[in-house]
Design a protein around this motif. Structure first.
Motif, PDB file in Angstrom:
ATOM      1  N   ARG A  95      27.388   2.233  28.086  1.00  0.00           N
ATOM      2  CA  ARG A  95      27.663   2.850  26.786  1.00  0.00           C
ATOM      3  C   ARG A  95      26.714   3.991  26.485  1.00  0.00           C
ATOM      4  O   ARG A  95      26.722   4.539  25.388  1.00  0.00           O
ATOM      5  N   ARG A  96      25.885   4.296  27.455  1.00  0.00           N
ATOM      6  CA  ARG A  96      24.939   5.412  27.342  1.00  0.00           C
ATOM      7  C   ARG A  96      24.083   5.320  26.084  1.00  0.00           C
ATOM      8  O   ARG A  96      23.884   6.307  25.374  1.00  0.00           O
ATOM      9  N   SER A 107      20.616   5.091  24.504  1.00  0.00           N
ATOM     10  CA  SER A 107      19.293   5.490  24.978  1.00  0.00           C
ATOM     11  C   SER A 107      18.264   4.393  24.731  1.00  0.00           C
ATOM     12  O   SER A 107      18.457   3.501  23.897  1.00  0.00           O
ATOM     13  N   ALA A 121      25.784   4.968  18.354  1.00  0.00           N
ATOM     14  CA  ALA A 121      26.166   6.263  18.949  1.00  0.00           C
ATOM     15  C   ALA A 121      25.940   7.400  17.955  1.00  0.00           C
ATOM     16  O   ALA A 121      25.481   8.476  18.328  1.00  0.00           O
ATOM     17  N   GLN A 146      22.270   8.115  17.632  1.00  0.00           N
ATOM     18  CA  GLN A 146      21.802   8.761  18.854  1.00  0.00           C
ATOM     19  C   GLN A 146      22.169  10.242  18.854  1.00  0.00           C
ATOM     20  O   GLN A 146      21.440  11.075  19.361  1.00  0.00           O
ATOM     21  N   ALA A 147      23.317  10.557  18.227  1.00  0.00           N
ATOM     22  CA  ALA A 147      23.763  11.954  18.175  1.00  0.00           C
ATOM     23  C   ALA A 147      23.156  12.695  16.987  1.00  0.00           C
ATOM     24  O   ALA A 147      23.499  13.837  16.729  1.00  0.00           O
ATOM     25  N   ASP A 159      32.196   6.746  18.712  1.00  0.00           N
ATOM     26  CA  ASP A 159      31.508   6.828  19.993  1.00  0.00           C
ATOM     27  C   ASP A 159      32.209   7.824  20.923  1.00  0.00           C
ATOM     28  O   ASP A 159      31.590   8.746  21.462  1.00  0.00           O
ATOM     29  N   ASP A 160      33.526   7.664  21.095  1.00  0.00           N
ATOM     30  CA  ASP A 160      34.286   8.545  21.976  1.00  0.00           C
ATOM     31  C   ASP A 160      34.298   9.978  21.461  1.00  0.00           C
ATOM     32  O   ASP A 160      34.200  10.929  22.224  1.00  0.00           O
ATOM     33  N   LEU A 195      32.059  11.502  19.670  1.00  0.00           N
ATOM     34  CA  LEU A 195      30.767  12.164  19.853  1.00  0.00           C
ATOM     35  C   LEU A 195      30.524  12.550  21.307  1.00  0.00           C
ATOM     36  O   LEU A 195      29.834  13.517  21.597  1.00  0.00           O
ATOM     37  N   ARG A 196      31.115  11.791  22.221  1.00  0.00           N
ATOM     38  CA  ARG A 196      30.890  12.058  23.633  1.00  0.00           C
ATOM     39  C   ARG A 196      31.774  13.166  24.158  1.00  0.00           C
ATOM     40  O   ARG A 196      31.481  13.761  25.185  1.00  0.00           O
ATOM     41  N   GLY A 204      31.563  17.266  20.753  1.00  0.00           N
ATOM     42  CA  GLY A 204      31.613  16.027  19.981  1.00  0.00           C
ATOM     43  C   GLY A 204      30.932  16.102  18.621  1.00  0.00           C
ATOM     44  O   GLY A 204      31.597  15.924  17.595  1.00  0.00           O
TER      45      GLY A 204
END
Ligand SMILES: [Zn+2]
Length: 643
Positions: free
Chosen positions: A148-149, A151, A276, A279-280, A348-349, A351-352, A356
């Motif tokens: 799920r990346r 960090s 997520a 993290q972003a 999540d998707d 942002l990736r 994103g």
């Protein structure tokens, strides 16, 4: 320590709190002489303006720029936007003091107390953390985190952990530490075996999400399966005095500051979505625990911000949630907006994906007010309904639905604001909304839509029956001459009060009582207003194959008979008929007012209007709400319904 006087709690907590240390936990303080200075958190400070004074028995802070000042309690209250009891609890916890007022009151104490629960949860949290770091026991969980990346910084900040693939690992830990199993059981971490002999771990082979309170202390855990065979996918620890699912927000302690600063809280549903987002860089995001936003959540959030944005990964989900959002909006003074992420993506998707964060930000900025969202959906639904009566029923149902969501419980200024908003969105008057809105809602009561019709004597169901023969005659007379000789529309007649009255003024559809006559007037009126000529054929064409056809024809023939050869005679007939009609209108209005007054009535205590009756009534007056009329307000474009 046993204290008999709960009032002493405040003093005790006050004494136990070192102000420099407390404030130093929130911002960097530097010693300056006997004082400490730092950047004031209550305004945009660039030169350290905040001074903390603790010598000579003092204990206060003061900002020389913005004037913020106070003691430990006010600092915590202002910084964390807490009320006094919360600040007291915060400082007491920090100082390790158990508040008497928080002890269970009355009756026998059931189960472990809060301190025991807290200890068990804290033990479990560190156990799960250690397991995640364990080379073997934490491998599967670490793999999922990598997939799920997430960090390392997020793993740390959110306190992610792992439960080993064992039946009694946590149970043994409690035993080794000499802890009672009761708090672990009460917190939903251990379960007693049916045999009554011993306990086993509730979470086995799972990725663990620590659920913290406003200060980040563990109050519960969420656990995700690592092996698809382990149903269910997600498990939560039990509710306890420390944990109420319906009022807990995942990530609140991490999002709090950012929510206060941005004035906006973004709410999503999944743990990993919250992570997520953080993290972003979207740190004002938090999550409900698999539930829709509740009024309890809103109460927590309204202390921190004014706007709550609910994130959904598709229109379908947003639609389902919109009702709940409105319920919350009506219950708490906070703006609730609905944000549908593009392409049905979850946060999540989204942002990736490419661009994103930019797309995410754009979606959040474009969030639509929950009420506007609901109205927009309603408008779209109306498009498929072609009959006027069908549209009317939908509007009626729509307003009744709003009532069921608690619209009627709104008070004062807030109610007026929302009514104004709704009126604007629907294209009707505030008065219409007010009258149509069901008055009150009791939980568990049937929906207002299903409520009994009003018992007070309202207008008779067949409105035509209430129209006096004289009034109908006068209405038909005026119409007949105009249909026969539309050119007479430019005439000025004399009103009941002796003053000049234009034909346009006289023929306002709302002034007609006879239903059939009114329908015909509605067709003619736009032409009168535009000062356009028209023919009886035109009117007949517009009437179509209805009963009105016969009436239009006979009015025309009547006009022909009355006007005779035309010319001045026809104009004279029109003036006479117009004055008669206007006089009747005035007389009847007066009579109705007298009647209403005798019925005991100020305006507000008049017959209760159901939405249906209200709309019917307004229609008879020639009024077509924009939401009923087609294409009056396009739901798309305009942008009027956004924000
Ligand atoms: Zn300041």
């Amino acid at each position: 320590m046993t204290r008999v006087n709960p009032e002493a709690d405040v003093d005790l907590v006050h004494e136990a709190t070192d102000l420099v240390q407390l404030i130093g936990e929130h911002l960097a303080l530097k010693p300056k002489g006997r004082e400490h200075i730092g950047l004031c958190p209550f305004h945009d400070d660039h030169t350290p303006s905040l001074t903390v004074v603790t010598h000579k028995g003092n204990g206060f802070y003061k900002c020389y720029a913005c004037g913020a000042a106070g003691d430990a309690f006010s600092f915590v209250m202002n910084y964390h936007k807490m009320d006094f009891p919360q600040a007291l609890a915060y400082l007491a916890d920090r100082a390790g003091i158990t508040l008497r007022r928080h002890a269970p009151t009355g009756g026998a104490r059931r189960g472990p107390d809060r301190a025991d629960l807290r200890q068990a949860l804290t033990d479990a949290a560190s156990f799960f953390r250690r397991t995640l770091e364990h080379p073997d026991a934490g491998r599967a969980a670490r793999r999922m985190i990598d997939e799920r990346r997430i960090s390392a910084a997020m793993v740390e900040a959110f306190g992610l952990g792992a439960a080993p693939d064992q039946w009694e690992a946590l149970h043994h830990l409690a035993g080794r530490r000499g802890r009672s199993v009761e708090p672990f059981v009460a917190a939903g971490l251990l379960k007693k075996r049916d045999s009554g002999q011993g306990c086993y771990d509730v979470f086995r082979n799972r990725l663990i999400f620590l659920i913290g309170d406003e200060m980040g202390r563990p109050v519960a855990f969420g656990a995700r399966q690592l092996d698809p065979a382990d149903e269910p996918k997600y498990l939560n620890t039990a509710e306890s005095p420390l944990f109420r699912k319906s009022r807990t927000l995942y990530g609140l302690h991490l999002a709090r500051r950012s929510i206060i600063e941005s004035g906006r809280a973004i709410v999503t549903e999944g743990y990993t979505d919250v992570i997520a987002c953080h993290q972003a860089g979207f740190t004002n995001v938090l999550g409900t625990l698999g539930t829709a936003l509740t009024a309890d959540h809103a109460r927590v959030l309204k202390r921190l911000c004014e706007t709550v944005v609910l994130l959904f990964d598709g229109d379908e989900a947003g639609q389902r949630a919109a009702d709940r959002a409105l319920e919350v909006l009506f219950a708490e003074p906070v703006d609730v907006k609905i944000c549908i992420l593009p392409d049905g993506l979850d946060p999540d998707d989204c942002l990736r994906g490419p661009d994103g964060p930019a797309r995410f930000r754009a979606a959040v900025d474009g969030a639509v007010d929950a009420l506007a969202y609901k109205v927009d959906r309603f408008r779209r639904e109306l498009r498929g309904v072609t009959s006027l009566s069908g549209r009317q029923r939908r509007l009626e149902q729509f307003l009744a639905d709003l009532g069921a969501l608690g619209f009627g419980t709104l008070q004062g200024v807030r109610k007026r604001l929302i009514i104004a908003q709704l009126a604007d969105l629907l294209g009707v008057s505030m008065r219409d909304v007010e009258q149509a809105a069901p008055r009150r809602r009791r939980s568990g009561a049937p929906k207002p839509a299903a409520a009994a019709p009003p018992t007070s004597p309202g207008p008779p169901d067949d409105e035509s029956a209430a129209v006096s023969a004289a009034r109908r005659r006068a209405e038909h007379d005026v119409l007949s001459i105009l249909i026969y000789q539309p050119a007479l529309r430019s005439q000025t007649v004399r009103g009941a009060d002796g003053r000049p009255l234009s034909i346009v003024e006289l023929l306002r559809p709302e002034r007609f009582r006879d239903h059939a006559a009114q329908q015909i007037v509605r067709i003619i009126f736009p032409r009168l207003e535009a000062d356009r000529d028209f023919t009886v054929q035109e009117i007949l064409a517009e009437v179509g194959a209805t009963d009105l056809r016969g009436l239009v024809s006979s009015l025309y023939l009547e006009g022909h008979a009355q006007a005779g050869a035309g010319g001045e005679a026809a104009a004279e007939r029109l003036r006479a008929a117009a004055t008669t009609l206007d006089r009747l209108i005035h007389r009847q209005r007066y009579q109705e007012e007298v009647l209403a007054f005798r019925r005991g009535g100020s305006e507000s205590s008049g017959p209760v209007m159901t939405p249906h009756r209200l709309i019917e009534e307004r229609r008879k007056q020639g009024y077509v709400p924009a939401a009923i009329g087609q294409g009056v307000r396009s739901p798309e474009g305009e942008g009027g319904f956004v924000q």
